[in-house]
Structures are given as structure tokens and as C-alpha cells.
Design a protein around this motif. Structure first.
Motif, PDB file in Angstrom:
ATOM      1  N   TRP A 261      18.545 -29.867 -16.406  1.00 16.40           N
ATOM      2  CA  TRP A 261      18.970 -28.479 -16.200  1.00 16.40           C
ATOM      3  C   TRP A 261      17.897 -27.615 -15.553  1.00 16.40           C
ATOM      4  O   TRP A 261      18.185 -26.575 -14.983  1.00 16.40           O
ATOM      5  N   ARG A 265      18.670 -26.122  -9.417  1.00 18.52           N
ATOM      6  CA  ARG A 265      18.679 -25.317  -8.190  1.00 18.52           C
ATOM      7  C   ARG A 265      17.512 -25.708  -7.300  1.00 18.52           C
ATOM      8  O   ARG A 265      16.370 -25.752  -7.745  1.00 18.52           O
TER       9      ARG A 265
ATOM     10  N   HIS B  84      20.095 -10.786 -23.426  1.00 21.84           N
ATOM     11  CA  HIS B  84      19.885 -12.025 -22.670  1.00 21.84           C
ATOM     12  C   HIS B  84      18.925 -12.974 -23.380  1.00 21.84           C
ATOM     13  O   HIS B  84      18.435 -12.686 -24.461  1.00 21.84           O
ATOM     14  N   TYR B  85      18.710 -14.114 -22.740  1.00 17.51           N
ATOM     15  CA  TYR B  85      17.806 -15.165 -23.232  1.00 17.51           C
ATOM     16  C   TYR B  85      18.240 -15.784 -24.553  1.00 17.51           C
ATOM     17  O   TYR B  85      17.416 -16.292 -25.292  1.00 17.51           O
ATOM     18  N   LEU B  87      21.107 -17.901 -24.809  1.00 15.61           N
ATOM     19  CA  LEU B  87      21.791 -19.188 -24.621  1.00 15.61           C
ATOM     20  C   LEU B  87      20.778 -20.315 -24.621  1.00 15.61           C
ATOM     21  O   LEU B  87      19.596 -20.110 -24.357  1.00 15.61           O
ATOM     22  N   TYR B  88      21.262 -21.527 -24.917  1.00 10.32           N
ATOM     23  CA  TYR B  88      20.380 -22.685 -24.927  1.00 10.32           C
ATOM     24  C   TYR B  88      20.469 -23.410 -23.586  1.00 10.32           C
ATOM     25  O   TYR B  88      21.457 -24.085 -23.316  1.00 10.32           O
ATOM     26  N   PRO B  89      19.451 -23.267 -22.737  1.00  7.23           N
ATOM     27  CA  PRO B  89      19.560 -23.778 -21.354  1.00  7.23           C
ATOM     28  C   PRO B  89      19.672 -25.298 -21.287  1.00  7.23           C
ATOM     29  O   PRO B  89      20.097 -25.826 -20.269  1.00  7.23           O
ATOM     30  N   TRP B  90      19.299 -26.006 -22.376  1.00  8.46           N
ATOM     31  CA  TRP B  90      19.358 -27.466 -22.336  1.00  8.46           C
ATOM     32  C   TRP B  90      20.748 -27.982 -22.719  1.00  8.46           C
ATOM     33  O   TRP B  90      21.008 -29.175 -22.650  1.00  8.46           O
ATOM     34  N   TYR B 138      25.483 -26.029 -16.763  1.00  9.06           N
ATOM     35  CA  TYR B 138      24.383 -25.527 -17.583  1.00  9.06           C
ATOM     36  C   TYR B 138      24.300 -24.010 -17.407  1.00  9.06           C
ATOM     37  O   TYR B 138      24.642 -23.488 -16.342  1.00  9.06           O
ATOM     38  N   ASN B 140      22.016 -21.939 -16.678  1.00  6.67           N
ATOM     39  CA  ASN B 140      21.307 -21.352 -15.524  1.00  6.67           C
ATOM     40  C   ASN B 140      22.032 -21.574 -14.201  1.00  6.67           C
ATOM     41  O   ASN B 140      21.567 -21.137 -13.159  1.00  6.67           O
ATOM     42  N   GLN B 141      23.192 -22.251 -14.265  1.00  6.74           N
ATOM     43  CA  GLN B 141      24.010 -22.362 -13.057  1.00  6.74           C
ATOM     44  C   GLN B 141      25.029 -21.229 -12.984  1.00  6.74           C
ATOM     45  O   GLN B 141      25.773 -21.131 -12.015  1.00  6.74           O
TER      46      GLN B 141
END
Lengths: 266, 277
Positions: A261, A265, B84-85, B87-90, B138, B140-141
Motif C-alpha cells: 500500500w 502511487r 483525519h489519519y 484509517l488503517y493504511p495497511w 487501500y 491512500n488510493q
């Protein structure tokens, strides 16, 4: 017609081909300069052996002097000292970064110890650990462990508070918050810390092999110094650099594989 | 019985010369299924109050009851959505939404029927939030608006009776925010949580709420509570009605009065006069 900014514009673009061109230039130019200076009559071979001498020395070291086992033992020492550091530093860093009392108890102490020069520990290590393999591993451990703990604690502290609090308002216990949020969130940074400290572990190799060694790359460099075999010193240094570079790239590869992840990008 | 009961709550940060009274004698009852928004000048303690209800901050005096029980720490009955910040990005979107299922709390006394129901609920929340196409992405997308949809869905997963939102749309652009407003009103109607919502956007506060609580700083306290004179069913056009605009003007004026800006203006005048003389 608007023109594409040139590569010399501030933070300007660079195509892939141009990148490789400049990268090759950056690598080949010093090599050429080295070859040029060493082949001129300006400097004695004892001070600066040429690339060809160094290459020849590499071949004889490999054929006659068992280079493979020198590399093997050095890789073993660095990896063992580094792994030992990592295994102890990881839980400690996690605790320091999560619980304030642990931080108060261990961080100032660690900060203090990390400024003590690892080299100066050699007599103590010989006294306490002896002159076996474990003494070399101990030196590499001392050189990397304290930095590693502090960096890992910082990685853990950088986990956004909102991530932790969100879990708490979903009913997470303290243990679950540490295991499922803090550790998971810090993992990419922790792997990066391992990559950086792995490089430092290699820089302590020569120091570690000061202690009653009779094999290894660092030891060979030290011995070559005694016999003024400058070309062998060159081979040793370049090999250590090369192995370090390969390990660094392996860590980067692992990072890309383990944390997809983060690399989505382009 | 009120769903949330705040009784004479005070909050002091620091000690000695660093002592700051963030909240002083705050009392408020929030009814079941009510939608209450909090506005006020910076430093009025609106976020602190929300975090106290959530159990993420402790109060130094008074009492807070949620469902009649004193609040002693965070719990799954009071889910929180952050700006914000969080969510779990993994984790992929669906895994984020189902995060509470990884917790022991979310697995207690579970039957296979309940597991199925939970899975169905996650799917339903995904649809409700318009995230079907993003289930395997994910965080960050996703755009900021989509990320907040995920955060809301995740908070709703455990069927919390109380939903606390701390400037959840503060980082979004105006158009996205309007879409999110109608979405959260829809959620409120469908899931019937009691909603406490902190914002600095007065229009947002009025449009969403049954009641707007205006807080004032130094020390943080409740200044005025406004009943919103709009029909329960909200529509974007209502933002242009005279009663909406009148209330917005009134609240903005009151925030300005309580913010202490006037004293700044007074000081500026004084400086100008001194410079002139």
C-alpha cells in the motif's frame, strides 16, 4: 507553444534514459579518474594501486586466499550482531514508544550509553566475553543496539494518535491496540530503521575484527595494512561497500513486497 | 432518560502557572436519536467536551453519563469519527470497515448466524456509503471524501448507539462536504444513533442539527443553545430560507462576540491612537 521545462530547471523532469545516463556517469567518472591518476607516474602504486591491480588482487584472493570464507565469516558476524540487536530492540522500542514510564526509565539511559564509543568497549568485551566469535558479535551489537532502540521508539511514537483512539472507541483493549494498531502501523518505519542500522552494523565490522580475529574482511584489511598491500585494502573496502549495497537493496525489496500500500502511487 | 447527560463538567489542563481551564461547569442533556452540533471560537473546548464523552479525555470535575452509565474510558457504545489519519493504511477498505471484528470485543458469544449477519452488515454499510467499487482499494488510493466515508462506515459497524464526530468534514472541499451532509443525515435517519458533532462551519452546524450548542472560550463553557427551526427532513435549498440565514447570522455574530476579537480590536485602536499622538 509552451515548452517542456529542461532538466536543469529547479526540480525539473528527468527521463528514465537520462537518469541512467547520469547514474552511469556518476559511477564511471570516479573510476576513470582513479585509473587515470594511478596509471600516471604521479603516485606510487603503494599509495594508490590502479583498478587493474585491485582486480587482479581480487582474483588471487579468491583463488589462493579463500576470499569466500572471509566474506562468509564477516557476513555471519554482522548478521548475528545485527539480528541480536533487532530481537532485543524491537520489543523495547515498542514499550518505550508506547508507555511513558518505560520511556522515562530507559530513554535517558540509552541516550547516555549510545554516546559511548563502541571501540572503547573492546577491552571490556575481551575481559567479559572472551576472544571467541561472541566477542566480535558483541562489538557489532554494542555499536548498533542503542541507536536502534531509540530509532524504533521514535517510529512507534510517530503512529498517529487518531489510529489508536479509533481502535479504542471500537472497543479495543490495551493489548489489542498495541498488537493490531501500533505495531502494524509502525512496521514500515521499523523495517526502514532495520535497513539503516544494518548499514551501521557493517561499519563496525573492521572494529569488531580488531579482536583476536584470524579471518574476515575487516581482519584482512587490517593485515594488509601491516604488509602494505594497498590493493588488498582496496578490495576489502570495496567488497564491504558492495555487500552493504546489496543488503540495502534487499531491504528495499522486502519493503516493497511487505507493504504494497505504500508503493501504490508512482 | 437522556442518552448523554453532561453534569457540571469541568476540565483543567496543567498545573500552577500552566493551569488552563478548558471547560467550566458544562451541563447538557442529549436525547436519544438527537443530532446536536457544537460550534464556537477556537479554544472554547468543544473538541475537548466531545473527547470527554468519548472517554478519550478525562474530566476533572462533574459527571458524564452515557446510557445512564458514568463514562470511565472509551468504549464501543460511543464510536468516534476523526478529522483525519484514523484509517488503517495497511488494510483495504473492507478490512478497515470490519476492523472491530478483529477485536475480542467484536467476537464475544458469537454464533455462525451472527458472523453472517456481520458480514452482511459490512456489505450493507459499503453500499450505504457508496463504496462498492472501492472495497478492495487501500485508503491512500481514495480521495479525502471517500476516506471519510470509510471512517464513518467503520464507526457504524459495531452498531454504536452514540456516534461522536470531531470536525469530520473539516478537510474536505465545499462540494464534497455538501454530499457528505446529506449522507450523514441519511445515516442518522436509518441507523438512529445519537449524534454529537463538532464543527467550525456554522452553516454545516445548522443544516445537520436539531440543536446547535454555541460554546465560548476562556473558560470553555456553553453560551447559547439554539433550536433549529427547520423541518426534520432537510434539503439543500433550506440553506437559502430566511429563517436559516437569520439563525446563521445570529450565531456568527455571537461567536464573534464571545471570541474575544473585540478586545483585539480595542487594542489595535489603542495602538493606532498612541501612534497618532
Amino acid at each position: 507553444m509552451p515548452s517542456r521545462p529542461g532538466m536543469w530547471a529547479i526540480r525539473g523532469p528527468l527521463s528514465r534514459n537520462q537518469y541512467w545516463l547520469f547514474a552511469a556517469l556518476g559511477l564511471l567518472a570516479p573510476l576513470a579518474l582513479w585509473w587515470l591518476v594511478s596509471s600516471s607516474a604521479l603516485v606510487d602504486k603503494v599509495f594508490l594501486p590502479g583498478p587493474v591491480d585491485v582486480f587482479n588482487r581480487l582474483v588471487t584472493w579468491y583463488m589462493d586466499d579463500d576470499l569466500t570464507s572471509d566474506i562468509g565469516i564477516s557476513v555471519y558476524r554482522v548478521t548475528a550482531g545485527f539480528a541480536l540487536s533487532a530481537i532485543i530492540a524491537l520489543p523495547l522500542g515498542l514499550m518505550i514508544g508506547t508507555f511513558r514510564p518505560v520511556q522515562a526509565m530507559l530513554e535517558p539511559l540509552t541516550d547516555f550509553i549510545r554516546y559511548m564509543p563502541a571501540v572503547a568497549f573492546i577491552p571490556l568485551v575481551m575481559l567479559w566475553v572472551g576472544i571467541e566469535e561472541s566477542s566480535k558479535i558483541s562489538i557489532i551489537f554494542i555499536g548498533t543496539f542503542f541507536q536502534m532502540v531509540l530509532m524504533m521508539a521514535e517510529d512507534v511514537r510517530r503512529v498517529p494518535l487518531a489510529q489508536i483512539e479509533a481502535a479504542q472507541t471500537m472497543g479495543a483493549t490495551r493489548g489489542e491496540s498495541v498488537r493490531l494498531v501500533i505495531f502494524q502501523s509502525a512496521k514500515p518505519a521499523l523495517l526502514d530503521t532495520l535497513r539503516v542500522t544494518m548499514g551501521w552494523a557493517w561499519t563496525y565490522l573492521v572494529v569488531a575484527e580488531l579482536v583476536a580475529a584470524n579471518s574476515g574482511l575487516g581482519y584482512s584489511i587490517l593485515k594488509a595494512q601491516r604488509f602494505l598491500q594497498t590493493d588488498k585494502i582496496f578490495v576489502g573496502i570495496l567488497l564491504i561497500g558492495l555487500i552493504g549495497l546489496v543488503m540495502d537493496q534487499l531491504f528495499r525489496l522486502a519493503h516493497r513486497k511487505a507493504f504494497p500500500w505504500l508503493h501504490l502511487r508512482s | 432518560m437522556p442518552k448523554i447527560s453532561i453534569q457540571h463538567v469541568g476540565k483543567v489542563f496543567g498545573e500552577g502557572s500552566h493551569r488552563v481551564e478548558a471547560l467550566k461547569d458544562v451541563s447538557l442533556d442529549i436525547a436519544d436519536n438527537e443530532f446536536v452540533t457544537f460550534v464556537g471560537a477556537s479554544g472554547c473546548g468543544k473538541s475537548t467536551l466531545l473527547r470527554i464523552i468519548g472517554g478519550l479525555e478525562y474530566h476533572t470535575s462533574g459527571e458524564v453519563l452515557a446510557n445512564g452509565q458514568p463514562v470511565a474510558g472509551p468504549g464501543a457504545d460511543r464510536a468516534m469519527v476523526f478529522q483525519h489519519y484514523s484509517l488503517y493504511p495497511w488494510l483495504k477498505v473492507m478490512e478497515n470497515i470490519k476492523f472491530s471484528r478483529r477485536l475480542k470485543h467484536g467476537r464475544e458469544d458469537i454464533t455462525s448466524a451472527e458472523v453472517e449477519a456481520a458480514s452482511g452488515r459490512a456489505d450493507a454499510l459499503l453500499s450505504l456509503m457508496g463504496l462498492n467499487a472501492a472495497a478492495n482499494a487501500y485508503p491512500n488510493q481514495l480521495s479525502g471524501g471517500m476516506q471519510q466515508r470509510v471512517a464513518i462506515a467503520r464507526a457504524l459497524m459495531g452498531r454504536p448507539e452514540i456516534l461522536l464526530m470531531d470536525e469530520p468534514f473539516g478537510a474536505l472541499d465545499a462540494q464534497t462536504r455538501e454530499v457528505m451532509h446529506d449522507l450523514i443525515l441519511h445515516v442518522h435517519k436509518l441507523e438512529k444513533p445519537t449524534l454529537a458533532f463538532v464543527t467550525h462551519d456554522v452553516e454545516e452546524a445548522i443544516y445537520l442539527a436539531d440543536r446547535v450548542v454555541l460554546m465560548a472560550p476562556r473558560p470553555g463553557r456553553i453560551d447559547t443553545i439554539y433550536e433549529v427551526p427547520l423541518p426534520a427532513e432537510r434539503e439543500q435549498d433550506m440553506k437559502h430560507t430566511p429563517e436559516f440565514l437569520r439563525l446563521k447570522k445570529e450565531i456568527l455574530a455571537r461567536i464573534r462576540e464571545t471570541s474575544g476579537m473585540k478586545t483585539d480590536q480595542g487594542m489595535l485602536d489603542q495602538l493606532n491612537m498612541e501612534a497618532a499622538s
